[in-house]
Design a protein around this motif. Structure first.
Motif, PDB file in Angstrom:
ATOM      1  N   GLN A 192       0.792  -1.214   0.000  1.00 33.28           N
ATOM      2  CA  GLN A 192       0.000   0.000   0.000  1.00 33.28           C
ATOM      3  C   GLN A 192       0.831   1.275   0.000  1.00 33.28           C
ATOM      4  O   GLN A 192       1.846   1.365   0.670  1.00 33.28           O
ATOM      5  CB  GLN A 192      -0.903   0.023   1.231  1.00 33.28           C
ATOM      6  N   LEU A 193       0.352   2.224  -0.768  1.00 33.70           N
ATOM      7  CA  LEU A 193       0.772   3.614  -0.629  1.00 33.70           C
ATOM      8  C   LEU A 193      -0.501   4.359  -0.257  1.00 33.70           C
ATOM      9  O   LEU A 193      -1.241   4.827  -1.108  1.00 33.70           O
ATOM     10  CB  LEU A 193       1.361   4.145  -1.938  1.00 33.70           C
ATOM     11  N   VAL A 194      -0.769   4.434   1.034  1.00 27.78           N
ATOM     12  CA  VAL A 194      -2.034   4.953   1.532  1.00 27.78           C
ATOM     13  C   VAL A 194      -1.876   6.414   1.919  1.00 27.78           C
ATOM     14  O   VAL A 194      -0.916   6.775   2.602  1.00 27.78           O
ATOM     15  CB  VAL A 194      -2.517   4.135   2.751  1.00 27.78           C
ATOM     16  N   GLY A 195      -2.827   7.250   1.510  1.00 27.36           N
ATOM     17  CA  GLY A 195      -2.784   8.636   1.933  1.00 27.36           C
ATOM     18  C   GLY A 195      -3.642   9.533   1.065  1.00 27.36           C
ATOM     19  O   GLY A 195      -3.928   9.202  -0.090  1.00 27.36           O
ATOM     20  N   GLN A 196      -4.066  10.657   1.649  1.00 29.03           N
ATOM     21  CA  GLN A 196      -4.850  11.642   0.914  1.00 29.03           C
ATOM     22  C   GLN A 196      -4.291  13.051   1.070  1.00 29.03           C
ATOM     23  O   GLN A 196      -4.839  13.993   0.523  1.00 29.03           O
ATOM     24  CB  GLN A 196      -6.314  11.629   1.406  1.00 29.03           C
ATOM     25  N   SER A 197      -3.202  13.205   1.817  1.00 28.39           N
ATOM     26  CA  SER A 197      -2.632  14.532   2.055  1.00 28.39           C
ATOM     27  C   SER A 197      -2.025  15.087   0.775  1.00 28.39           C
ATOM     28  O   SER A 197      -1.738  14.364  -0.181  1.00 28.39           O
ATOM     29  CB  SER A 197      -1.555  14.461   3.142  1.00 28.39           C
ATOM     30  N   GLU A 198      -1.821  16.403   0.767  1.00 23.63           N
ATOM     31  CA  GLU A 198      -1.217  17.055  -0.390  1.00 23.63           C
ATOM     32  C   GLU A 198       0.200  16.539  -0.631  1.00 23.63           C
ATOM     33  O   GLU A 198       0.610  16.316  -1.776  1.00 23.63           O
ATOM     34  CB  GLU A 198      -1.205  18.570  -0.187  1.00 23.63           C
ATOM     35  N   ALA A 199       0.952  16.343   0.453  1.00 24.56           N
ATOM     36  CA  ALA A 199       2.323  15.832   0.310  1.00 24.56           C
ATOM     37  C   ALA A 199       2.323  14.453  -0.330  1.00 24.56           C
ATOM     38  O   ALA A 199       3.174  14.137  -1.179  1.00 24.56           O
ATOM     39  CB  ALA A 199       3.009  15.779   1.677  1.00 24.56           C
ATOM     40  N   HIS A 200       1.362  13.612   0.048  1.00 25.23           N
ATOM     41  CA  HIS A 200       1.289  12.259  -0.519  1.00 25.23           C
ATOM     42  C   HIS A 200       0.859  12.304  -1.983  1.00 25.23           C
ATOM     43  O   HIS A 200       1.396  11.572  -2.819  1.00 25.23           O
ATOM     44  CB  HIS A 200       0.315  11.417   0.302  1.00 25.23           C
ATOM     45  N   ARG A 201      -0.103  13.176  -2.294  1.00 23.66           N
ATOM     46  CA  ARG A 201      -0.544  13.285  -3.697  1.00 23.66           C
ATOM     47  C   ARG A 201       0.589  13.779  -4.591  1.00 23.66           C
ATOM     48  O   ARG A 201       0.753  13.329  -5.729  1.00 23.66           O
ATOM     49  CB  ARG A 201      -1.758  14.214  -3.795  1.00 23.66           C
ATOM     50  N   GLN A 202       1.374  14.718  -4.086  1.00 24.14           N
ATOM     51  CA  GLN A 202       2.514  15.198  -4.867  1.00 24.14           C
ATOM     52  C   GLN A 202       3.519  14.079  -5.110  1.00 24.14           C
ATOM     53  O   GLN A 202       4.110  13.995  -6.203  1.00 24.14           O
ATOM     54  CB  GLN A 202       3.171  16.372  -4.140  1.00 24.14           C
ATOM     55  N   LEU A 203       3.721  13.233  -4.118  1.00 24.10           N
ATOM     56  CA  LEU A 203       4.627  12.090  -4.297  1.00 24.10           C
ATOM     57  C   LEU A 203       4.110  11.173  -5.399  1.00 24.10           C
ATOM     58  O   LEU A 203       4.870  10.768  -6.294  1.00 24.10           O
ATOM     59  CB  LEU A 203       4.763  11.323  -2.980  1.00 24.10           C
ATOM     60  N   PRO A 363       8.256  12.683   5.236  1.00 27.10           N
ATOM     61  CA  PRO A 363       8.091  12.014   6.527  1.00 27.10           C
ATOM     62  C   PRO A 363       6.640  12.080   6.977  1.00 27.10           C
ATOM     63  O   PRO A 363       5.869  12.935   6.522  1.00 27.10           O
ATOM     64  CB  PRO A 363       9.006  12.812   7.456  1.00 27.10           C
ATOM     65  N   LEU A 364       6.279  11.212   7.883  1.00 26.91           N
ATOM     66  CA  LEU A 364       4.890  11.117   8.321  1.00 26.91           C
ATOM     67  C   LEU A 364       4.410  12.406   8.980  1.00 26.91           C
ATOM     68  O   LEU A 364       3.236  12.771   8.862  1.00 26.91           O
ATOM     69  CB  LEU A 364       4.736   9.931   9.283  1.00 26.91           C
ATOM     70  N   ARG A 365       5.297  13.116   9.650  1.00 27.87           N
ATOM     71  CA  ARG A 365       4.883  14.347  10.343  1.00 27.87           C
ATOM     72  C   ARG A 365       4.443  15.435   9.367  1.00 27.87           C
ATOM     73  O   ARG A 365       3.808  16.409   9.764  1.00 27.87           O
ATOM     74  CB  ARG A 365       6.022  14.868  11.220  1.00 27.87           C
ATOM     75  N   GLU A 366       4.777  15.296   8.073  1.00 27.90           N
ATOM     76  CA  GLU A 366       4.359  16.275   7.065  1.00 27.90           C
ATOM     77  C   GLU A 366       3.071  15.876   6.355  1.00 27.90           C
ATOM     78  O   GLU A 366       2.624  16.580   5.456  1.00 27.90           O
ATOM     79  CB  GLU A 366       5.468  16.464   6.020  1.00 27.90           C
ATOM     80  N   ARG A 367       2.475  14.766   6.788  1.00 26.57           N
ATOM     81  CA  ARG A 367       1.335  14.223   6.043  1.00 26.57           C
ATOM     82  C   ARG A 367      -0.006  14.368   6.766  1.00 26.57           C
ATOM     83  O   ARG A 367      -1.016  13.802   6.337  1.00 26.57           O
ATOM     84  CB  ARG A 367       1.604  12.759   5.696  1.00 26.57           C
TER      85      ARG A 367
END
Length: 516
Positions: A192-203, A363-367
């Motif tokens: 999984q690459l799980v996430g909905q944050s802006e930082a994750h979407r940019q990745l 890093p997780l703290r930015e997500r």
């Protein structure tokens, strides 16, 4: 003429079909209309992905639900819903466990779902997913007309069809196959690459951009952020997806074996070489080679690896014969390789060859709230492992996860959830239907604990000015590390466990603080 409740619920959705809406917003409107038509405490839209159900939108359920992946074989209610072509309503006294027990947003955290109903969504006559409704009050759905849910499900199927077609049209202009493969890989329950944050979407956008190319990618990021998952996503979204992805952890092997692992050897090349053996490069021919912790390679190995990267030709140890390989290289490191070059520990030409396309994993703290989605993934995994009907986070635990800065990132979160669930279960006198993890179960470091450690340490802070804060913190860290190393006979692995950090992080701290 007065519109019926069904018509009032369907008309906005019909109008939405002709509008350009973000997928998340389209699904949010769908569930809101469903709850307006059929009042309930929670509703969910789930997509079928092989033997799993993946939540795409939820209303009335805890945020971590979106990060969960439900294995159908472990949830009999889901099995029944998918096996029927029409809506199913479960009796209030059904003994079957409900997947959402304890996940419905309510003042009382352990309330069980009493009423449950759902309907499969069919797209082109094939199962696409499920719509589910849940209520905490018994017999809330007994007077509901199943025909209304069936009619709504038909329009819901049209909604998801429109959403997917809009997505495919948008992707066609930028190589649909690679993006679709990336989405499939990123949402696969086991990778999984799980996430909905802006930082994750940019990745994910960066992964898609470079995946279809042949460029060498250097994946950087702190320990535990998921660099290997990113490498897998790059490979699966590339034109080499049907070829092998071969991995090598460069830090796990001594220098004497790294060359053999990379390039292979012939019989008699060294003691113990009883036959010819292909190395990782040859095994990855046509595909991708993932070099994890590439910053750990010695200068000698770097020079030999550079030649292969430049020419595509290698020689097995003990052989004069050259082999040509077609390999795309993805490297990963948690080190600052530019600084390694300045310190003389990394060849400049090797660094530039690796970092053709640098890709930073945040890093997780930015997500932000991604931590709750990831927690949901690990909660569902541990629920299954521990044989529980439900495993959830209490409200105070959710707050604690959001406030913590996660020095160990996603790996730390995964281990924390597994450890906390096991400890919490062990403290129960009787096996509960729903196990709720509280802040005390998580046992996260707090500012109070740090302050106490400072007060009880032997560091002479008194008399230092505010301008000495960084030095004071360095002294404090140095003191704790040296004390832990002394207690564990200089065993860094044991000291890292004692300090609650990754061994690689401890090594970097020791280097920065001048600890031998």
């Amino acid at each position: 003429m007065t519109a019926t409740p069904l018509l009032r619920a369907l008309l906005p959705l019909v109008r939405d079909l002709s509008r350009e809406l973000p997928e998340n917003e389209r699904y949010r409107r769908l569930l809101q209309a469903l709850r307006d038509l059929l009042p309930c405490d929670a509703a969910a839209l789930l997509r079928l992905d092989g033997e799993w159900l993946v939540p795409l939108a939820v209303d009335g359920l805890t945020p971590d639900t979106l990060g969960r992946r439900f294995k159908i074989s472990e949830h009999p209610r889901f099995q029944i819903l998918l096996s029927q072509p029409t809506p199913t309503r479960f009796p209030s006294d059904s003994p079957l466990p409900d997947p959402y027990d304890g996940l419905v947003n309510a003042p009382q955290v352990d309330l069980h779902v009493h009423d449950c109903m759902g309907c499969p969504l069919l797209v082109e006559d094939r199962p696409w997913g499920l719509l589910t409704l849940d209520a905490l009050r018994p017999e809330q759905f007994q007077r509901v007309e199943l025909d209304e849910l069936q009619a709504f499900a038909s329009l819901a199927a049209a909604t998801v069809t429109v959403a997917e077609r809009i997505t495919h049209l948008a992707l066609r202009a930028e190589d649909e196959r690679q993006r679709a493969e990336l989405y499939r890989q990123a949402s696969h329950p086991e990778r999984q690459l799980v996430g909905q944050s802006e930082a994750h979407r940019q990745l994910l956008d960066q992964v898609h951009l470079v995946a279809a190319s042949e460029l060498t990618v250097l994946v950087t990021g702190e320990t535990g952020v998921g660099k290997e998952l990113v490498a897998q996503a790059l490979h699966q979204a590339s034109l080499r997806a049907d070829k092998p992805l071969i991995s090598l952890n460069c830090a796990a092997l001594p220098d004497t074996l790294v060359e053999s692992e990379l390039f292979g050897h012939v019989r008699g090349a060294f003691t113990g070489a009883h036959g010819d053996r292909r190395g990782k490069f040859e095994l990855a021919h046509g595909g991708t080679l993932f070099l994890d912790e590439v910053g750990e390679l010695s200068l000698t190995v770097q020079a030999k690896l550079l030649r292969v990267l430049q020419s595509g030709q290698l020689q097995r140890l003990g052989s004069d014969r050259e082999h040509r390989v077609d390999v795309r290289v993805i490297a990963a490191t948690n080190r600052d390789l530019a600084e390694e070059v300045r310190q003389g520990r990394l060849r400049a030409d090797f660094y530039h060859r690796l970092s053709v396309y640098p890709l930073r994993v945040p890093p997780l703290r930015e997500r932000g709230r991604d931590v709750l989605l990831l927690a949901g993934t690990f909660l569902e995994q541990n629920r299954s492992r521990l044989g529980l009907n439900g495993l959830r986070l209490a409200a105070d635990a959710q707050t604690a996860l959001l406030r913590y800065d996660w020095p160990g990132n996603v790996r730390e979160l995964e281990h924390l959830i597994g450890r906390s669930a096991l400890k919490a279960l062990g403290r129960q006198a009787h096996r509960p239907r729903i196990l709720s993890l509280t802040t005390s179960d998580l046992d996260l470091p707090s500012s109070t604990a740090i302050a106490t450690a400072i007060e009880t340490s032997a560091i002479p802070f008194v008399g230092q000015s505010a301008g000495d804060l960084r030095q004071s913190l360095d002294d404090f860290q140095r003191h704790l590390i040296q004390r832990s190393l002394a207690q564990h006979a200089q065993n860094r692995a044991a000291a890292a466990r004692d300090l609650g950090i990754d061994r690689a992080n401890l090594s970097r701290l020791c280097k920065r603080l001048g600890i031998d």
